[in-house]
Design a protein around this motif. Structure first.
Motif, mmCIF file in Angstrom:
data_model
loop_
_atom_site.group_PDB
_atom_site.id
_atom_site.type_symbol
_atom_site.label_atom_id
_atom_site.label_comp_id
_atom_site.label_asym_id
_atom_site.label_seq_id
_atom_site.Cartn_x
_atom_site.Cartn_y
_atom_site.Cartn_z
ATOM 1 N N ARG A 84 0.659 -1.188 0.212
ATOM 2 C CA ARG A 84 0.124 -0.115 -0.349
ATOM 3 C C ARG A 84 1.061 1.152 -0.287
ATOM 4 O O ARG A 84 0.115 1.743 -0.726
ATOM 5 C CB ARG A 84 -1.196 -0.370 1.054
ATOM 6 C CG ARG A 84 -1.751 -0.985 1.301
ATOM 7 C CD ARG A 84 -3.101 -1.075 0.409
ATOM 8 N NE ARG A 84 -3.506 -2.059 -0.259
ATOM 9 C CZ ARG A 84 -4.397 -2.590 0.745
ATOM 10 N NH1 ARG A 84 -5.514 -1.608 1.213
ATOM 11 N NH2 ARG A 84 -5.169 -3.986 -0.027
ATOM 12 N N GLN B 29 10.514 1.632 4.706
ATOM 13 C CA GLN B 29 9.687 0.573 5.643
ATOM 14 C C GLN B 29 8.158 -0.132 4.247
ATOM 15 O O GLN B 29 7.943 0.872 3.131
ATOM 16 C CB GLN B 29 8.928 1.548 6.314
ATOM 17 C CG GLN B 29 7.766 0.529 6.982
ATOM 18 C CD GLN B 29 6.817 1.629 8.175
ATOM 19 O OE1 GLN B 29 7.682 2.570 8.500
ATOM 20 N NE2 GLN B 29 5.539 1.858 8.147
ATOM 21 N N ASP C 87 4.117 -1.144 3.745
ATOM 22 C CA ASP C 87 3.503 -1.227 4.206
ATOM 23 C C ASP C 87 2.897 -1.646 3.577
ATOM 24 O O ASP C 87 2.642 -1.764 2.542
ATOM 25 C CB ASP C 87 2.838 -0.132 4.755
ATOM 26 C CG ASP C 87 3.194 1.669 5.084
ATOM 27 O OD1 ASP C 87 4.262 0.530 6.021
ATOM 28 O OD2 ASP C 87 3.190 2.179 5.451
ATOM 29 N N ASN D 163 -0.479 -5.460 2.920
ATOM 30 C CA ASN D 163 -2.480 -5.410 3.552
ATOM 31 C C ASN D 163 -2.036 -7.184 2.827
ATOM 32 O O ASN D 163 -1.802 -7.329 1.663
ATOM 33 C CB ASN D 163 -3.000 -4.842 3.027
ATOM 34 C CG ASN D 163 -3.717 -4.023 4.401
ATOM 35 O OD1 ASN D 163 -3.642 -5.055 5.030
ATOM 36 N ND2 ASN D 163 -4.741 -2.642 3.399
ATOM 37 N N THR E 52 -2.546 -1.729 8.264
ATOM 38 C CA THR E 52 -1.459 -2.170 7.766
ATOM 39 C C THR E 52 -0.776 -2.754 8.594
ATOM 40 O O THR E 52 0.132 -2.319 9.088
ATOM 41 C CB THR E 52 -0.752 -1.621 5.918
ATOM 42 O OG1 THR E 52 -0.462 0.156 6.659
ATOM 43 C CG2 THR E 52 -1.990 -0.977 4.989
ATOM 44 N N SER E 53 0.259 -3.367 7.873
ATOM 45 C CA SER E 53 1.347 -4.037 8.851
ATOM 46 C C SER E 53 2.768 -3.502 8.572
ATOM 47 O O SER E 53 2.342 -3.823 6.845
ATOM 48 C CB SER E 53 1.827 -5.573 8.879
ATOM 49 O OG SER E 53 1.383 -6.579 7.775
ATOM 50 N N ALA E 54 3.682 -3.008 9.176
ATOM 51 C CA ALA E 54 4.826 -2.217 8.222
ATOM 52 C C ALA E 54 5.992 -3.631 8.899
ATOM 53 O O ALA E 54 6.835 -4.188 9.728
ATOM 54 C CB ALA E 54 5.274 -1.681 8.699
#
Ligand SMILES: Cc1cc2nc3c(=O)[nH]c(=O)nc-3n(C[C@H](O)[C@H](O)[C@H](O)COP(=O)(O)OP(=O)(O)OC[C@H]3O[C@@H](n4cnc5c(N)ncnc54)[C@H](O)[C@@H]3O)c2cc1C
Length: 410
Positions: free
Chosen positions: A221, A231, A233, A235, A245-247
């Motif tokens: 994303r 980083q 991000d 999904n 979202t996770s990073a």
């Protein structure tokens, strides 16, 4: 820089991952589909074609393109609705006419280098992808198109490629299945064809064996870079845009996201004016003996219609082509598929075309027709994308260039 995120699992992402993993980088590939090569690298023309290295930035091609815009079944279709993206792309395309010769020569060099890497990798990793090393035959109906091909041959030769003129009689000896009347042809014996999707699957598995990690079904994303860390991000694919979202963190990122590279680049402060140039293909299953006998084995390029064909194994014929400027639209239009089926029927009338599998893909095309390989504005952001109509032909070389660059910066 040891840990590298690669965004995109098409042919450019897979070759990049492989070249990096071979050099000992810790590679993670993010791909929003469940498998490798499900978008533009799915069902293309199948050609490994240094002989198709001529860039389109020339006045004769532009003139031809304008004539084609008047014809419904022409190889080129431009949606007349203006957009800033399309207008700026065409303006840059025209401004690259002075680079026509140098970019054609450079593309030829890249394609020749890529072929060798690709063959070596396929042999080392035992990848079966219906490779046919029987050359590519370009054919011409008129004297003027044949003479133009003669001029192009000189540029290809400057890039290191040999191809030879052939008479209609010689063409029939080279490919006995070909019917029709021609002025002449050019045969490039060193060119080849095969199944890009199969190759990508095989090379992704090889990269995994070398330690690369593939995160399928992950939609990237956003990508942020601080200059020293990146980083990403993500999904699960198909979750709503608003979902949290996770990073994941990396030392560097390589963007190989095909037609989506433009927006990712913009978010990282880089301008990549990639336009999605739609093309179509049909895959004709050669289920009966007569169709198998009647289908060509040598890969072909028809200059007048700009269609290419590749025999994939015993029982498939792929026919592909057309360029449509219509935004990020992947609809398969019946009126664009029909000329491909008609082409098979007119040149190979004994092939059964009762059932064909249609497909459309978006070529990630830069206005100068050259892939973007190298560093972005930020220290740890890299690109290997924008390979346009020659993504398979060029990707092994650009992946090696990118991996060499990252290694040299360590
Ligand atoms: C009709 C047609 C015929 C062609 N014939 C030939 C030919 O004969 N020879 C040749 O050399 N080339 C040919 N090409 C060109 C070639 O197929 C392309 O250049 C090549 O497939 C592009 O590969 P790619 O990796 O850049 O893009 P893609 O294959 O589209 O890969 C990009 C990947 O990135 C993923 N992605 C994008 N954004 C995200 C995100 N945010 N998160 C996660 N994943 C993401 C996508 O899902 C996709 O899988 C043809 C193209 C077409 C359309």
């Amino acid at each position: 820089m040891r840990s590298i995120a690669v965004i995109g699992g098409g042919i450019t992402g897979v070759t990049t991952a492989y070249a990096l993993a071979k050099r000992g980088f810790a590679v993670t590939v993010f791909e929003k589909n469940r498998y490798a090569a499900m978008e533009t690298s799915y069902a293309n023309g199948g050609q490994l074609s240094a002989s198709n290295a001529e860039v389109w930035n020339s006045w004769p091609t532009i003139f031809h393109g304008m004539q084609w815009m008047m014809r419904k079944d022409a190889p080129l279709l431009v949606n007349p609705k203006p957009s800033w993206h399309k207008l700026s792309w065409f303006a840059e395309f025209v401004s690259n006419v002075p680079n026509y010769k140098s970019n054609t020569i450079e593309t030829t060099r890249l394609a020749i280098a890529a072929r060798q890497y690709l063959y070596d990798w396929a042999e080392t990793e035992q990848i079966d992808f219906d490779l046919k090393q029987r050359g590519i035959l370009h054919f011409y109906r008129t004297q003027s198109s044949f003479e133009h091909a003669g001029h192009v041959s000189k540029l290809l030769a400057a890039g290191g490629l040999t191809r030879r003129a052939v008479t209609p009689e010689e063409m029939r000896e080279i490919e006995p299945a070909l019917t029709g009347r021609f002025y002449g042809g050019y045969l490039t014996e060193s060119d080849a064809s095969g199944d890009l999707h199969k190759f990508s699957q095989g090379l992704a598995a090889a990269a995994e064996r070398l330690g690369a990690r593939f995160l399928w079904n992950r939609d990237v994303r956003a990508v942020h870079s601080s200059g020293s860390t990146v980083q990403v991000d993500i999904n699960e694919a198909h979750t709503p845009a608003s979902a949290p979202t996770s990073a994941l963190a990396f030392d560097a990122v390589v963007i190989c996201a095909g037609v989506r590279s433009r927006s990712l680049a913009a978010s990282l402060g880089d301008r990549l004016n990639i336009y999605p140039v739609k093309g179509y293909s049909i895959t004709v299953p050669l289920t009966d003996e007569q169709s198998q006998r009647a289908a060509p084995n040598v890969s072909l390029l028809d200059d007048a219609t700009k269609l290419v064909s590749s025999r994939l194994g015993v029982d498939r014929l792929r026919v592909a082509g057309t360029a449509e400027f219509n935004g990020y639209n992947q609809d398969i239009r019946a009126d664009r598929i029909k000329p491909l089926v008609d082409w098979v029927q007119s040149y190979f009338p004994e092939i059964n075309t009762r059932q064909v599998i249609p497909w459309a893909g978006l070529r990630p095309m830069m206005p100068n027709m050259m892939p973007r390989v190298g560093r972005g504005r930020r220290e740890n952001v890299y690109y290997n994308t924008g390979h346009g109509h020659l993504g398979w032909t060029l990707s092994a070389a650009t992946a090696e260039m990118l991996a060499d660059l990252l290694e040299s910066r360590e």
